[in-house]
Design a protein around this motif. Structure first.
Motif, PDB file in Angstrom:
ATOM      1  N   SER A 143       0.831  -1.203   0.000  1.00  0.00           N
ATOM      2  CA  SER A 143       0.000   0.000   0.000  1.00  0.00           C
ATOM      3  C   SER A 143       0.864   1.252   0.000  1.00  0.00           C
ATOM      4  CB  SER A 143      -0.918  -0.005   1.231  1.00  0.00           C
ATOM      5  OG  SER A 143      -1.656   1.197   1.320  1.00  0.00           O
ATOM      6  N   ARG A 144       1.937   1.216   0.779  1.00  0.00           N
ATOM      7  CA  ARG A 144       2.807   2.390   0.864  1.00  0.00           C
ATOM      8  C   ARG A 144       3.521   2.654  -0.463  1.00  0.00           C
ATOM      9  NH1 ARG A 144       7.114   3.799   5.704  1.00  0.00           N
ATOM     10  NH2 ARG A 144       8.378   5.301   4.555  1.00  0.00           N
TER      11      ARG A 144
ATOM     12  N   THR B 288       2.532   1.992  -3.379  1.00  0.00           N
ATOM     13  CA  THR B 288       1.601   2.345  -4.457  1.00  0.00           C
ATOM     14  C   THR B 288       0.677   3.488  -4.064  1.00  0.00           C
ATOM     15  OG1 THR B 288       0.022   0.672  -3.688  1.00  0.00           O
ATOM     16  CG2 THR B 288       1.611   0.002  -5.383  1.00  0.00           C
ATOM     17  N   THR B 289       1.029   4.176  -2.984  1.00  0.00           N
ATOM     18  CA  THR B 289       0.203   5.277  -2.445  1.00  0.00           C
ATOM     19  C   THR B 289      -1.265   4.869  -2.316  1.00  0.00           C
ATOM     20  OG1 THR B 289      -0.135   6.258  -4.655  1.00  0.00           O
ATOM     21  CG2 THR B 289       1.756   7.042  -3.346  1.00  0.00           C
ATOM     22  N   GLY B 290      -1.465   3.647  -1.864  1.00  0.00           N
ATOM     23  CA  GLY B 290      -2.823   3.183  -1.590  1.00  0.00           C
ATOM     24  C   GLY B 290      -3.650   2.866  -2.811  1.00  0.00           C
ATOM     25  N   ARG B 291      -3.041   2.662  -3.957  1.00  0.00           N
ATOM     26  CA  ARG B 291      -3.800   2.309  -5.162  1.00  0.00           C
ATOM     27  C   ARG B 291      -3.061   1.220  -5.926  1.00  0.00           C
ATOM     28  NH1 ARG B 291      -8.158   5.128  -6.995  1.00  0.00           N
ATOM     29  NH2 ARG B 291      -8.314   3.219  -8.247  1.00  0.00           N
TER      30      ARG B 291
ATOM     31  N   ARG C 219      -6.952  -0.313   2.325  1.00  0.00           N
ATOM     32  CA  ARG C 219      -5.724   0.474   2.146  1.00  0.00           C
ATOM     33  C   ARG C 219      -5.047   0.179   0.810  1.00  0.00           C
ATOM     34  NH1 ARG C 219      -5.269  -0.335   7.917  1.00  0.00           N
ATOM     35  NH2 ARG C 219      -3.977  -2.216   7.711  1.00  0.00           N
TER      36      ARG C 219
ATOM     37  N   GLY D 178      -7.361   2.308  -2.180  1.00  0.00           N
ATOM     38  CA  GLY D 178      -7.832   3.671  -2.001  1.00  0.00           C
ATOM     39  C   GLY D 178      -9.086   3.817  -1.174  1.00  0.00           C
TER      40      GLY D 178
ATOM     41  N   SER E  48      -9.123   3.444   2.359  1.00  0.00           N
ATOM     42  CA  SER E  48      -8.685   3.353   3.749  1.00  0.00           C
ATOM     43  C   SER E  48      -9.691   3.974   4.705  1.00  0.00           C
ATOM     44  CB  SER E  48      -7.316   4.031   3.920  1.00  0.00           C
ATOM     45  OG  SER E  48      -7.372   5.381   3.484  1.00  0.00           O
TER      46      SER E  48
END
Length: 543
Positions: free
Chosen positions: A365-366, A368-371, A396, A399, A401
């Motif tokens: 998640s980190r 891929t910035t949550g995506r 998360r 997208g 979260s």
């Protein structure tokens, strides 16, 4: 396997049936007949109280009431309005027909009158609110539902227990707790998840027409519920000609100063689930602690940061060990920082089956910035990849979260965003929850869920170890990956039941699951093999 349809797809099947010559009136008649027969099959049925709503579900109840009356059962229908005032034309027709045949009914009885009626009854047939319902039941239905639940009678619900959403499994208000639910056409997601697991009791499927099976499959089921015989393709063939390496080698990567127990549980679970050689890689600062719990499992201590997590210097050795194993499980207790993110990235680049759990998912998640669904190239690989998120972790990853999936349906939708972005048959997302789904590109499977004893800290780490052990044995076909993951879920569920027998439903801890995993594996594989043999026998039997 049994197909599971969204509620809107069930309606489309009903419409398709009418185009094939089975009218809605005939479907209502058959639905009522199926419900009445199930009531009669309970035995010792002398007086039945039938609760009918104002829609087509209530119409099913009126049909059942008339059929029970004709069978010599004393029947009373409880309804919120006079039959002549029903707005559903189908319900109006069958209600008037039942009254004409002598079925007694009460319109809007008081609670005292209702309690007295139920005190004289032997069975309740619930036809108040159907599959289109969602939200909270309004008066008088909420009062009637409470009366049903406190009556102590056997309860049969038609299609869905009143108050339960057949789509989501949510029941924010009053809900009927049935002993048996007779559902029509196909299984629905809400019956198998959420509050549905408690409210439905046993579930009987009434297809209503010969064409139903074909039309349900053509409607593209949202998921498939697994039967024991379905697993025979991933149950290993018993043999004595095997050594520890042929049984599968697993590397577990995880742990931190704060969480040293998670990787230990995962490693033990992999070993107890049949892996012949398991290695645990942890930060050096907890290696001694882990070794005290793992006499049979090698523990490799690797460079760590001051906070007790892996440092980036550990990456090279982790990747080297991974390449020598049949499967790698990464994530339990690992922590999330730039260094652990780098390690997960390195493992994704290896040519080895990989299970990502817990903090490895948070690392995904980190990075891929949550995506994650926007970065398919990150998880597209030649070897199987299994992601094991619970619903918050799943949120998360895609997208969501702030609004993670809150039902089986929404979890399926979120998981499909990931697997469809990847597009390959070598990925499976296991959406852990009260009902776990194993989602691949072509199919989503619903293994039989386990008992409440599994809702304990560390249970997910144990499941990760089971998946890794099973995956280390290899796959004959990558399309079987969701089925193998589903088998791991059901084996985990059997372990939950075995542990509960020893420690009580609320007394089970994750270590108790590990202790009975070997028995659970044997029991489940025996069950699957026996079911497959019985199915073969049924197919070979003369017509």
């Amino acid at each position: 396997m049994q197909p599971v349809l969204n509620v809107e797809d069930v309606r489309r099947v009903e419409q398709a049936l009418t185009l094939e010559g089975v009218s809605l009136a005939e479907l209502m008649r058959r639905a009522g007949h199926s419900a009445a027969q199930e009531v009669l099959d309970l035995g010792s049925v002398t007086k039945v109280t039938v609760f009918c709503g104002t829609g087509n579900n209530g119409g099913d109840g009126w049909v059942a009431a008339e059929l029970l009356h004709r069978a010599g059962v004393q029947v009373t229908v409880v309804t919120p309005q006079e039959p002549d005032d029903l707005k559903s034309s189908l319900a109006l027709m069958v209600a008037k027909g039942a009254v004409a045949q002598g079925v007694e009914y009460w319109v809007g009885p008081s609670r005292d009158e209702l309690d007295q009626l139920l005190a004289e009854s032997s069975v309740v047939l619930d036809a108040l609110l159907g599959t289109g319902f969602h939200g909270e039941p309004a008066a008088p239905f909420d009062i009637w539902i409470d009366a049903i639940n406190t009556s102590g009678l056997r309860v049969v619900s038609i299609d869905v227990p009143s108050g339960l959403s057949a789509q989501t499994g949510h029941a924010p208000g009053a809900v009927v707790f049935a002993d048996l639910t007779v559902t029509m056409i196909a299984l629905k997601p809400g019956l198998l998840s959420g509050r549905g697991r408690d409210a439905c009791g046993a579930i009987v499927l009434a297809p209503l027409a010969d064409q139903t099976d074909r039309l349900v499959v053509e409607a593209d089921p949202v998921a498939w519920r697994c039967d024991p015989a379905d697993y025979i393709d991933v149950v290993p063939v018993p043999t004595s000609d095997v050594d520890k390496y042929e049984r599968g080698t697993v590397l577990v990567v995880g742990g931190s100063k704060r969480f040293s127990g998670a990787p230990v549980l995962a490693a033990l679970a992999a070993a107890r689930s049949g892996a012949g050689y398991v290695t645990l890689a942890v930060p050096q600062c907890i290696a001694t602690v882990c070794r005290t719990h793992l006499l049979e499992i090698p523990v490799v201590g690797l460079p760590c940061n001051d906070d007790g997590t892996f440092s980036v210097e550990a990456k090279t050795e982790i990747v080297r060990m991974a390449k020598e194993r049949d499967c790698v499980l990464a994530g339990p207790g690992m922590g999330v920082n730039a260094d652990t993110v780098s390690i997960v990235t390195g493992l994704l680049e290896t040519d080895v089956p990989l299970v990502l759990d817990a903090d490895a998912l948070n690392a995904l998640s980190r990075m891929t910035t949550g995506r994650l669904d926007n970065f398919p190239e990150l998880i597209r690989r030649e070897q199987p990849l299994v992601l094991t998120p619970h619903r918050r972790e799943l949120g998360r990853l895609v997208g969501l979260s702030d609004t993670p999936p809150d039902s089986l349906t929404s979890a399926l939708e979120a998981a499909r965003r990931v697997v469809w972005a990847d597009g390959g048959s070598d990925i499976c997302v296991m959406t852990k929850g009260d009902t776990t789904a194993c989602v691949g590109v072509e199919i989503a499977l619903l293994p039989k869920p386990g008992p409440a004893s599994l809702a304990t800290a560390g249970s997910g780490d144990v499941l990760g170890g089971v998946v890794a052990a099973f995956l280390s044995r290899g796959l004959a076909d990558e399309e079987l990956l969701p089925l193998l993951c589903a088998m791991a879920v059901e084996t985990h569920a059997v372990a939950g039941s075995l542990a509960a027998e020893q420690h009580g439903l609320r007394g089970v801890m994750a270590g108790d699951l590990v202790d009975v995993l070997g028995q659970a594996v044997d029991a489940f594989e025996e069950r699957a093999s026996l079911a497959a043999t019985e199915d073969d026998g049924a197919e070979d039997a003369p017509a």
